[in-house]
Design a protein around this motif. Structure first.
Motif, PDB file in Angstrom:
ATOM      1  N   ARG A  56      44.489  37.144  33.754  1.00 61.26           N
ATOM      2  CA  ARG A  56      43.351  37.409  32.887  1.00 61.26           C
ATOM      3  C   ARG A  56      43.354  36.456  31.694  1.00 61.26           C
ATOM      4  O   ARG A  56      44.382  36.262  31.034  1.00 61.26           O
ATOM      5  CB  ARG A  56      43.422  38.849  32.379  1.00 61.26           C
ATOM      6  N   GLU A 107      37.993  43.461  39.951  1.00 64.40           N
ATOM      7  CA  GLU A 107      36.904  43.774  39.020  1.00 64.40           C
ATOM      8  C   GLU A 107      37.150  45.099  38.312  1.00 64.40           C
ATOM      9  O   GLU A 107      36.864  45.241  37.118  1.00 64.40           O
ATOM     10  CB  GLU A 107      35.575  43.781  39.773  1.00 64.40           C
ATOM     11  N   ALA A 155      38.988  34.742  34.715  1.00 62.88           N
ATOM     12  CA  ALA A 155      40.107  35.352  35.436  1.00 62.88           C
ATOM     13  C   ALA A 155      40.374  34.550  36.698  1.00 62.88           C
ATOM     14  O   ALA A 155      39.450  34.136  37.401  1.00 62.88           O
ATOM     15  CB  ALA A 155      39.803  36.809  35.782  1.00 62.88           C
ATOM     16  N   LEU A 198      39.840  44.357  35.672  1.00 64.42           N
ATOM     17  CA  LEU A 198      39.312  43.561  34.557  1.00 64.42           C
ATOM     18  C   LEU A 198      38.381  44.385  33.678  1.00 64.42           C
ATOM     19  O   LEU A 198      38.382  44.250  32.453  1.00 64.42           O
ATOM     20  CB  LEU A 198      38.582  42.333  35.100  1.00 64.42           C
TER      21      LEU A 198
END
Length: 242
Positions: free
Chosen positions: A32, A57, A37, A60
């Motif tokens: 990250r 996803e 990313a 994140l």
């Protein structure tokens, strides 16, 4: 477990995560940055790649997505998930001979089926596979923002003809080794391996990562520099090189 049903992420270092993917126990990694990313090795099929993308996803959060994709080496279990991502692809220079040509994709498809992947799944993923947008020769520093820079280093050949490692400096350095390092079994040397150069590749990997890094194998549990050094020496004995 179905191999689109993924385990929980492990966190070997701050801002760094990895999954041990069901099926072939391959590592998928996530680094990250700030507004970016990097995903490392997206799995063995399009369906598995899509599962990895969704998991990334979720981790994140805030609607973020994978912006860069790195492939440690061009073997089916590490690359056939790549078409699930809309992101620039990084791989060691020369990997395009397998990823970006019809003959190379056919070889990957056939190898996947030999190792147990459904033929229709293998065909679908291989047909959508493309060569790297950024072939890496030597070293390349990828800026993910917020002070997060990842070093992509072409250290091969060794396990394959085109081995890329990723060094993530930080509070604790993390190194994604691809299949140059395996923990869950003896390192595999297929027909594209270059055994005479493998110990040299590991020497360079260790020099880049250092003694205090955590090393993330292509298959298996996290290891330290001492483990990598022992595996390097075992490979040298196995293949009769120094």
């Amino acid at each position: 477990m179905e191999w689109t049903e993924l385990p929980e992420w492990e966190h070997p270092a701050p801002g760094v995560a990895r999954l041990r993917l069901p099926g072939w126990d391959c590592t998928a990694g996530l680094v990250r940055g700030e507004g970016a990313a990097l995903l490392v090795d997206p799995g063995a099929s399009l369906a598995q790649g899509e599962a990895v993308r969704r998991a990334a996803e979720r981790l994140l959060g805030d609607g973020a997505h994978v912006t860069h994709l790195a492939l440690t080496h061009p073997h089916f279990d590490h690359v056939l998930g790549a078409p699930a991502f809309e992101a620039p692809v990084y791989a060691a220079v020369g990997a395009e001979s397998l990823l970006g040509t019809e003959s190379g994709r056919a070889a990957l498809r056939e190898d996947a089926v030999r190792h147990g992947l459904d033929a229709a799944e293998a065909r679908k993923a291989a047909a959508l596979l493309r060569g790297p947008d950024q072939p890496v020769s030597g070293e390349f520093a990828l800026d993910l923002g917020g002070g997060r820079r990842v070093l992509l280093a072409n250290v091969g050949p060794g396990h394959s003809g085109h081995d890329l490692v990723l060094v993530v400096p930080g509070e604790r350095t993390a190194v994604f080794c691809g299949d140059l390092v395996e923990e869950s079994g003896e390192p595999q040397a297929g027909p594209d391996a270059v055994p005479a150069r493998w110990p040299e590749a590991l020497d360079r990997l260790l020099a880049l990562g250092g003694e205090e890094a955590v090393y993330v194998p292509g298959h298996g549990a996290l290891v330290d520099a001492a483990f990598v050094r022992r595996q390097r020496d075992a490979l040298a004995r196995r293949f009769g090189v120094s």
